[in-house]
Scaffold this motif. Structure first.
Motif, mmCIF file in Angstrom:
data_model
loop_
_atom_site.group_PDB
_atom_site.id
_atom_site.type_symbol
_atom_site.label_atom_id
_atom_site.label_comp_id
_atom_site.label_asym_id
_atom_site.label_seq_id
_atom_site.Cartn_x
_atom_site.Cartn_y
_atom_site.Cartn_z
ATOM 1 N N ASP A 158 30.734 35.043 45.373
ATOM 2 C CA ASP A 158 30.731 36.493 45.214
ATOM 3 C C ASP A 158 30.297 36.910 43.809
ATOM 4 N N THR A 215 42.946 43.501 48.497
ATOM 5 C CA THR A 215 43.209 42.075 48.285
ATOM 6 C C THR A 215 41.942 41.261 48.485
ATOM 7 N N ILE A 263 41.099 33.937 59.119
ATOM 8 C CA ILE A 263 42.093 33.433 58.158
ATOM 9 C C ILE A 263 43.150 34.511 57.864
ATOM 10 N N LYS A 272 31.821 42.802 59.865
ATOM 11 C CA LYS A 272 30.944 42.814 58.689
ATOM 12 C C LYS A 272 29.534 43.231 59.100
ATOM 13 N N GLN A 323 39.517 34.527 50.466
ATOM 14 C CA GLN A 323 38.529 33.954 51.386
ATOM 15 C C GLN A 323 39.198 32.951 52.322
ATOM 16 N N VAL A 336 41.300 44.290 53.157
ATOM 17 C CA VAL A 336 40.769 42.940 52.956
ATOM 18 C C VAL A 336 39.477 42.762 53.729
ATOM 19 N N GLY A 337 38.618 41.891 53.232
ATOM 20 C CA GLY A 337 37.463 41.468 54.024
ATOM 21 C C GLY A 337 36.133 41.787 53.390
ATOM 22 N N GLU A 338 36.072 42.852 52.636
ATOM 23 C CA GLU A 338 34.840 43.231 51.952
ATOM 24 C C GLU A 338 35.207 44.291 50.924
#
Ligand code: PRX
Length: 654
Positions: free
Chosen positions: A506, A412, A310, A612, A415, A386-388
């Motif tokens: 989350d 940032t 995304i 991840k 999802q 971003v991402g985690e």
């Protein structure tokens, strides 16, 4: 274990960084008045929607009467490609849309006028193959210029694209093609990765053995390798587009016509086909890209995400193009031919905004600062992640070594389901703290709630809930609207009272100043002797040790404490792990948060292709379960070694 306790907020980080004064002076968004304006969120978003080239204006900004299925800009029509291409090709035709850098060092420069023509040609080509408005097209490609062209050509026709990340297996591709009933698949002969080639077309052929809906496969020649061609079904991209006109009228789409489906896998069940529609998604991606990166016309922006995720959809394609930005697209990996490749690219193109994932930043830390120091990074203005969650130490390294103390960091949070950024600093407004994605963006509202849905006061942690509709919110799960309601809305909404709250999955905490700190999926919260401890906070404490590059912590079942903290630690290059170091690192974590029950050193934690860490696998290893499929890992070879070491450690503990 379900109880209504909040997550214990243990880790404290007090460093603060104000926006650089020069940036405050030059940035368009430089005062917190914007948050006040965002309070009237519908008016706020309406103002931001106006500059886009709509074909018909809306009668209503938001229709929430069918909650939780939102409709934004009802009555309006548009074609997203007119926002992304036509107006820039008319006003700034020679402006570069993409600098493409191939992994082998080849490069291409694509202007807005080039891009519009290529998209039109390909849209005509797809139309020749029978693709019409509302049809689904699957895209399975490497990071080459034809990738964004493929998305945009679908959008030009009003067809819905479903991108499947080029690192996924034929099985994953087939499942997604079948769920979406894709009529056409767009792929390449091969993609390049780390000096090798991946036979994408051959993988697609395997998938297609069990896909009945597909009528044609368009093959882009990236490497020119010989590939299998199924007569009538398979079409060569170059042959198809070269016979088309560079003009194509953009299909008129309703604001709520689906633009894309993107499959996201949760911890259980089959992947969910997240559906995003046109108008709201586009306004959301465009506005956030503009404001969070303080985009200026002369900037050169680089988001390292693959378009298959995304982040690539919203911040390599739709947001940047709608803003008329110049972006870099890089085909390959960060360590080919050497570990300085990203820094060489920043130097070559004079990149001003750099947007990447914490896992990459920790990898760069592990490789050491000599690599970035070889290059001139003085063009950089703003850094994004971003991402985690990013650990404070990685954040500081990013700031000091890559940003040279000069560039604000925008962490940032968002999802696949939210479509665009939700919680992030504004670089010329927000005072940042290392590791915190500080505040919902203007027009966005979020809360932290306990298991009963009560708001948790500042200083505490719980579940992150979004309590107001937003532009880019997923509209449904493809073919499964009930699952959409169940997965995201059921837990904290009271439909009878008209109260809808989206639960993101989350955990998060809010500090005394109201700053948000993301604590990862709530499934990743451990319960050790009745304390709900975020694995992230223990990891941050471990990474604080000067020898530690990366840490992965999981809760391992324990008959006495419920769960015990098991840590997998990767040391910095050149450091040797031994018993003394284990004791030292463990004491360091004990002093800050909690003492891990076990520490196992690993060369590299097992990671998925999106970078991840695969915690489920580490849990299986720790609890000595049979391991499931590990083929989706980037580094399946590390699993055996970690398993051996973990078993040894378990024996020592007995
Ligand atoms: O857990 C959060 C984490 O990534 C999840 C969303 O993953 P995906 O749909 O693959 O999208 C990733 C790119 C937008 C979230 O539920 N996440 C994403 N960004 C952050 C984050 N966690 C903490 N901080 C972030 N900045």
């Amino acid at each position: 274990m379900a109880d209504n306790r909040a997550i214990d907020a243990l880790y404290e980080e007090n460093r603060k960084f104000a926006p650089p004064p020069a940036l405050v002076k030059s940035a368009k968004t430089n005062s917190d008045e914007i948050y006040t304006k965002g309070g009237d969120f519908q008016a706020f978003w309406e103002e931001r929607a106006r500059p886009l080239p709509w074909k018909t204006p809306w009668s209503r900004v938001l229709d929430w009467s069918g909650a939780p299925f939102a409709k934004w800009f009802t009555g309006a029509t548009l074609n997203v490609t007119e926002s992304c291409l036509d107006r820039h090709a008319a006003q700034t035709p020679t402006k570069v849309a993409y600098y493409f850098e191939g992994e082998e060092g080849d490069s291409r420069t694509i202007t807005y006028s080039d891009l519009l023509e290529e998209v039109n040609r390909f849209a005509n080509g797809l139309a020749e193959l029978g693709v019409q408005k509302g049809d689904r097209v699957a895209i399975y490609m490497g990071m080459i210029p034809e990738f964004p062209v493929a998305l945009l050509a679908c959008a030009r026709l009003g067809a819905i694209h479903s991108i499947v990340f080029g690192g996924f297996s034929p099985e994953a591709l087939a499942d997604r093609i079948n769920d979406a009933k894709a009529k056409v698949v767009i792929t390449c002969d091969q993609s390049r990765r780390k000096g090798q080639t991946v036979d994408l077309k051959a993988l697609a052929d395997t998938a297609l053995e069990r896909c009945d809906s597909v009528e044609h496969v368009v093959v882009v020649a990236r490497t020119g390798a010989e590939v299998n061609r199924v007569p009538k079904r398979d079409v060569d991209y170059e042959q198809l587009v070269s016979r088309q006109k560079p003009i194509r009228a953009a299909a008129e789409c309703s604001s709520e016509d689906p633009l894309l489906i993107l499959y996201t896998s949760g911890t259980t069940g089959k992947p969910k086909g997240i559906v995003h529609t046109s108008g709201g998604y586009l306004v959301g991606a465009t506005t956030t890209h503009q404001e969070v990166f303080d985009l200026k016309p002369e900037d050169v922006y680089w988001c390292t995400a693959d378009i298959g995720w995304i982040t690539g959809h919203s911040y390599v394609v739709y947001g940047p193009l709608a803003n008329g930005a110049t972006s870099v697209i890089y085909e390959g990996v960060a360590d080919y031919p050497d570990k300085d490749r990203f820094w060489a690219i920043i130097e070559k193109y004079r990149v001003t905004q750099f947007y990447t994932a914490p896992t990459s930043i920790r990898t760069f830390m592990k490789w050491g600062k000599a690599y970035p120091e070889e290059h001139d990074l003085s063009s950089l203005r703003i850094l994004g992640t971003v991402g985690e969650p990013i650990n404070p130490e990685a954040w500081m390294w990013y700031r000091d070594v890559i940003g040279q103390g000069r560039c604000p960091i925008v962490d940032t949070w968002w999802q696949t389901e939210t479509g665009h950024m939700m919680i992030s600093p504004l670089p010329a407004v927000t005072e940042t703290k290392p590791g915190s994605a500080p505040k919902p963006l203007p027009g966005i509202s979020a809360d932290i709630v306990d298991d009963d849905g009560n708001s948790v006061p500042f200083g505490g942690g719980g579940c992150l809930a979004l309590d107001q509709p937003w532009l880019g919110m997923a509209r449904t799960i493809s073919n499964d609207p009930n699952r959409f309601v169940e997965t995201y809305w059921a837990r904290f909404s009271s439909p009878g009272e008209g109260r809808w709250r989206y639960f993101a999955g989350d955990g998060a905490k809010r500090d005394a100043n109201g700053y948000f700190w993301l604590l990862r999926r709530v499934d990743d919260v451990m319960n050790v002797s009745g304390h709900r401890i975020s694995t992230l906070e223990v990891e941050s404490a471990l990474v604080d040790h000067p020898t530690v590059a990366e840490a992965a912590v999981i809760g391992r079942a324990n008959p006495i404490t419920g769960q015990a903290t098991a840590a997998f630690v990767t040391l910095k290059a050149g450091v040797k792990g031994n018993e003394t170091l284990i004791a030292e690192v463990r004491e360091q974590a004990a002093g800050k948060i909690a003492r891990p029950a076990s520490i196992v050193f690993t060369e590299d934690p097992p990671k998925t292709r999106s970078g991840k860490i695969m915690r489920r696998l580490l849990r299986d290893i720790s609890e000595q379960r049979k391991l499931g499929d590990v083929t989706t890992l980037t580094n399946a070879d590390v699993v055996q070694e970690i398993t051996k070491r973990a078993q040894l450690q378990a024996k020592l503990e007995e």
